[in-house]
Design a protein around this motif. Structure first.
Motif, PDB file in Angstrom:
ATOM      1  N   UNK A   1       0.838  -1.195   0.000  1.00  0.00           N
ATOM      2  CA  UNK A   1       0.000   0.000   0.000  1.00  0.00           C
ATOM      3  C   UNK A   1       0.882   1.257   0.000  1.00  0.00           C
ATOM      4  N   UNK A   2       1.545   1.477  -1.086  1.00  0.00           N
ATOM      5  CA  UNK A   2       2.343   2.680  -1.266  1.00  0.00           C
ATOM      6  C   UNK A   2       1.430   3.829  -1.694  1.00  0.00           C
ATOM      7  N   UNK A   3       1.989   5.018  -1.771  1.00  0.00           N
ATOM      8  CA  UNK A   3       1.178   6.166  -2.181  1.00  0.00           C
ATOM      9  C   UNK A   3       0.700   6.009  -3.622  1.00  0.00           C
ATOM     10  N   UNK A   4       1.524   5.360  -4.464  1.00  0.00           N
ATOM     11  CA  UNK A   4       1.101   5.120  -5.848  1.00  0.00           C
ATOM     12  C   UNK A   4      -0.084   4.165  -5.890  1.00  0.00           C
ATOM     13  N   UNK A   5      -0.034   3.123  -5.060  1.00  0.00           N
ATOM     14  CA  UNK A   5      -1.133   2.161  -5.032  1.00  0.00           C
ATOM     15  C   UNK A   5      -2.408   2.829  -4.541  1.00  0.00           C
ATOM     16  N   UNK A   6      -2.296   3.657  -3.524  1.00  0.00           N
ATOM     17  CA  UNK A   6      -3.467   4.380  -3.010  1.00  0.00           C
ATOM     18  C   UNK A   6      -4.058   5.277  -4.093  1.00  0.00           C
ATOM     19  N   UNK A   7      -3.201   5.969  -4.830  1.00  0.00           N
ATOM     20  CA  UNK A   7      -3.698   6.867  -5.877  1.00  0.00           C
ATOM     21  C   UNK A   7      -4.341   6.097  -7.026  1.00  0.00           C
ATOM     22  N   UNK A   8      -3.876   4.869  -7.281  1.00  0.00           N
ATOM     23  CA  UNK A   8      -4.535   4.070  -8.316  1.00  0.00           C
ATOM     24  C   UNK A   8      -5.933   3.659  -7.873  1.00  0.00           C
ATOM     25  N   UNK A   9      -6.098   3.332  -6.602  1.00  0.00           N
ATOM     26  CA  UNK A   9      -7.434   3.051  -6.086  1.00  0.00           C
ATOM     27  C   UNK A   9      -8.320   4.290  -6.186  1.00  0.00           C
ATOM     28  N   UNK A  10      -7.749   5.441  -5.864  1.00  0.00           N
ATOM     29  CA  UNK A  10      -8.501   6.691  -5.974  1.00  0.00           C
ATOM     30  C   UNK A  10      -8.892   6.944  -7.427  1.00  0.00           C
ATOM     31  N   UNK A  11      -7.958   6.713  -8.351  1.00  0.00           N
ATOM     32  CA  UNK A  11      -8.238   6.909  -9.783  1.00  0.00           C
ATOM     33  C   UNK A  11      -9.348   5.981 -10.246  1.00  0.00           C
ATOM     34  N   UNK A  12      -9.292   4.709  -9.824  1.00  0.00           N
ATOM     35  CA  UNK A  12     -10.335   3.753 -10.205  1.00  0.00           C
ATOM     36  C   UNK A  12     -11.689   4.194  -9.667  1.00  0.00           C
ATOM     37  N   UNK A  13     -11.712   4.650  -8.424  1.00  0.00           N
ATOM     38  CA  UNK A  13     -12.971   5.104  -7.831  1.00  0.00           C
ATOM     39  C   UNK A  13     -13.478   6.359  -8.535  1.00  0.00           C
ATOM     40  N   UNK A  14     -12.578   7.265  -8.855  1.00  0.00           N
ATOM     41  CA  UNK A  14     -12.981   8.515  -9.502  1.00  0.00           C
ATOM     42  C   UNK A  14     -13.551   8.228 -10.899  1.00  0.00           C
ATOM     43  N   UNK A  15     -12.912   7.325 -11.638  1.00  0.00           N
ATOM     44  CA  UNK A  15     -13.407   6.977 -12.966  1.00  0.00           C
ATOM     45  C   UNK A  15     -14.760   6.288 -12.890  1.00  0.00           C
ATOM     46  N   UNK A  16     -14.971   5.513 -11.839  1.00  0.00           N
ATOM     47  CA  UNK A  16     -16.281   4.876 -11.648  1.00  0.00           C
ATOM     48  C   UNK A  16     -17.354   5.936 -11.422  1.00  0.00           C
ATOM     49  N   UNK A  17     -17.023   6.950 -10.632  1.00  0.00           N
ATOM     50  CA  UNK A  17     -17.976   8.031 -10.368  1.00  0.00           C
ATOM     51  C   UNK A  17     -18.291   8.804 -11.646  1.00  0.00           C
ATOM     52  N   UNK A  18     -17.261   9.143 -12.429  1.00  0.00           N
ATOM     53  CA  UNK A  18     -17.508   9.912 -13.650  1.00  0.00           C
ATOM     54  C   UNK A  18     -18.268   9.086 -14.680  1.00  0.00           C
ATOM     55  N   UNK A  19     -18.074   7.762 -14.652  1.00  0.00           N
ATOM     56  CA  UNK A  19     -18.809   6.903 -15.577  1.00  0.00           C
ATOM     57  C   UNK A  19     -20.296   6.882 -15.226  1.00  0.00           C
ATOM     58  N   UNK A  20     -20.598   6.913 -13.944  1.00  0.00           N
ATOM     59  CA  UNK A  20     -21.997   6.931 -13.504  1.00  0.00           C
ATOM     60  C   UNK A  20     -22.710   8.191 -14.018  1.00  0.00           C
ATOM     61  N   UNK A  21     -21.975   9.296 -14.092  1.00  0.00           N
ATOM     62  CA  UNK A  21     -22.560  10.560 -14.544  1.00  0.00           C
ATOM     63  C   UNK A  21     -22.245  10.853 -16.019  1.00  0.00           C
ATOM     64  N   UNK A  22     -21.764   9.873 -16.753  1.00  0.00           N
ATOM     65  CA  UNK A  22     -21.344  10.087 -18.140  1.00  0.00           C
ATOM     66  C   UNK A  22     -22.517  10.481 -19.026  1.00  0.00           C
ATOM     67  N   UNK A  23     -22.210  11.273 -20.038  1.00  0.00           N
ATOM     68  CA  UNK A  23     -23.261  11.702 -20.967  1.00  0.00           C
ATOM     69  C   UNK A  23     -23.645  10.581 -21.929  1.00  0.00           C
TER      70      UNK A  23
END
Length: 468
Positions: free
Chosen positions: A72-94
């Motif tokens: 669980x390095x900072x890079x790994x944490x940010x990849x989880x954040x990126x995956x979660x963020x992309x999931x959120x934007x996909x839910x609101x996608x046009x």
């Protein structure tokens, strides 16, 4: 015949992967980067190779104990954040249906990025992953360089047909990113930093190193012959760093002067004209299309700063797209963000771009730390490969300013390698001789070997001791 050969290779790999899951990561990198099915003509062209190998690897990961915990390095944490963020934007996608299809593809890449540090550890496995990455893309550089020499650079170098890197700009970017790793790999074999084991004999290392040196120069030629201005700018960005790292610099300069000034080797007229369009971009349709596209994606992000428009926003159609542009122009063209930065802006907003760039920044800083500390610890292979991946990111960030490659699997492979190499460096330092200092043992204790697993073990002054 090619289809049957590739099918036989894939089927033959499955039992090995089930026994040694880390081989699945190596095979997945090979399939994802080299795209061997693009060289077939029958049923294997559409065969889901990556899905098959990825599924077998995940199954082997579950049933096999040859794995490590997820670091669980900072890079790994940010990849989880990126995956979660992309999931959120996909839910609101046009464009909801298309967005979820693209989300699935990106999540597969991220999933294997999470799996890789669990299965790849130890110098040999790390270098084998790097070696397969280098060969998978260096193959096209080697082939493209020979093609360039045989045709005098009059024709464009392209990637494998019907693949992500089929276009000249995409294969150009991939070769720019792998170029510094080819150089380090050539040194790895030439100087025999350590033994990779079967199936390579150490007596072959010198010849293999010379082969990689040839691949390095031919890949440089192939990048130029892609006629991709983005790839040229990326090459210009990495070239000074690579040149400073090279030996016999004056011999290289002398050879260049001899080739250009004495022999009279010159670039083809078509290549010179292509280069001149960089300065006069206002008169070049392709350049103006990019500027138009950047403006459109910026305006999308301004309208929806947190969510963007989601994956595959381009599929909303030309009329919708052009409504966000600052000017229309006289062209109708394939819609594309034409930049990793504007791609993230248009699809995931300012928040998505921030997470993406933070992930890359963390990876860059980690690679710098590995480079410095590995050099002090006399871990030359770690230091050199960390440097090479750092330079690869420079090429990516420069060329990527003109290409929509934010989800390029090579980028996430490099992030996974940075995480793995950091762990390798930390563990090497933890078990270095300097850590085992002489200590005065309390009465009633007995020293045992470092790393022993037994009940009642306590650490005293860097040594493991057992209480009787």
């Amino acid at each position: 015949m090619r289809d049957l050969l590739l099918f036989g290779i894939i089927v033959g790999l499955i039992p090995f992967i089930l026994r040694r899951p880390w081989l699945g990561v190596v095979a997945w990198f090979w399939i994802g980067l080299m795209v061997p099915q693009a060289h077939t003509w029958g049923f294997m062209r559409t065969f889901p190779l990556a899905m098959l190998i990825g599924g077998v690897t995940l199954a082997a990961l579950v049933v096999n104990r040859d794995r490590r915990n997820l670091p669980m390095t900072r890079e790994m944490v940010m990849m989880f954040v990126l995956a979660a963020y992309m999931t959120m934007t996909t839910y609101f996608a046009v464009y909801r249906s298309g967005a979820w299809a693209q989300w699935e593809s990106v999540m597969k890449i991220l999933l294997m990025t999470f799996v890789t540090p669990m299965l790849i550890f130890g110098p040999r496995r790390i270098v084998w992953v790097i070696l397969v990455t280098v060969v998978s893309l260096g193959f096209y550089g080697f082939k493209g360089g020979l093609f360039t020499i045989s045709t005098g650079g009059s024709y464009m170098v392209l990637g494998p047909p019907r693949s992500f890197i089929s276009g000249n700009t995409y294969i150009g970017l991939a070769m720019v990113m792998v170029l510094p790793l080819i150089l380090v790999t050539a040194r790895f074999f030439n100087e025999r930093w350590f033994d990779l084991g079967w199936p390579l004999k150490q007596s072959w290392y010198k010849g293999i190193g010379l082969g990689f040196y040839a691949m390095f120069w031919l890949t440089g030629l192939a990048i130029i012959a892609t006629y991709s201005r983005g790839a040229w700018l990326g090459l210009l960005a990495v070239a000074p760093f690579v040149f400073l790292r090279m030996r016999r610099k004056w011999a290289i300069v002398a050879a260049a002067v001899l080739a250009l000034g004495v022999v009279g080797i010159a670039a083809p007229d078509r290549m010179v004209e292509r280069w001149q369009t960089i300065g006069g971009y206002e008169e070049d349709t392709s350049a103006m299309q990019r500027i138009q596209s950047w403006g459109a994606n910026w305006n999308m992000a301004v309208e929806r700063p947190l969510t963007g428009m989601g994956f595959r926003n381009v599929e909303m159609g030309y009329a919708w797209w052009i409504s966000y542009a600052n000017f229309e122009g006289y062209w109708r063209h394939a819609l594309s963000p034409h930049s990793i930065y504007f791609q993230m802006l248009g699809q995931h907003g300012f928040g998505g771009l921030f997470v993406f760039l933070t992930l890359i920044a963390f990876t860059w800083l980690t690679l710098g730390r590995i480079k410095r500390q590995a050099k002090k610890a006399d871990q030359k292979w770690l230091s050199e490969y960390a440097w090479a991946i750092q330079i690869a990111f420079i090429g990516y960030l420069v060329s990527g300013a003109f290409l929509d490659v934010a989800y390029f699997n090579l980028v996430y492979a490099f992030i996974a390698l940075a995480i793995i190499m950091r762990r390798e460096l930390d563990e090497t330092a933890a078990f270095s001789p300097a850590q085992y200092r002489p200590v005065s043992l309390p009465a009633g204790t007995q020293a045992i070997g470092a790393g022993a697993r037994t009940q009642g073990v306590a650490a005293v002054g860097g040594m493991h001791v057992r209480r009787d």
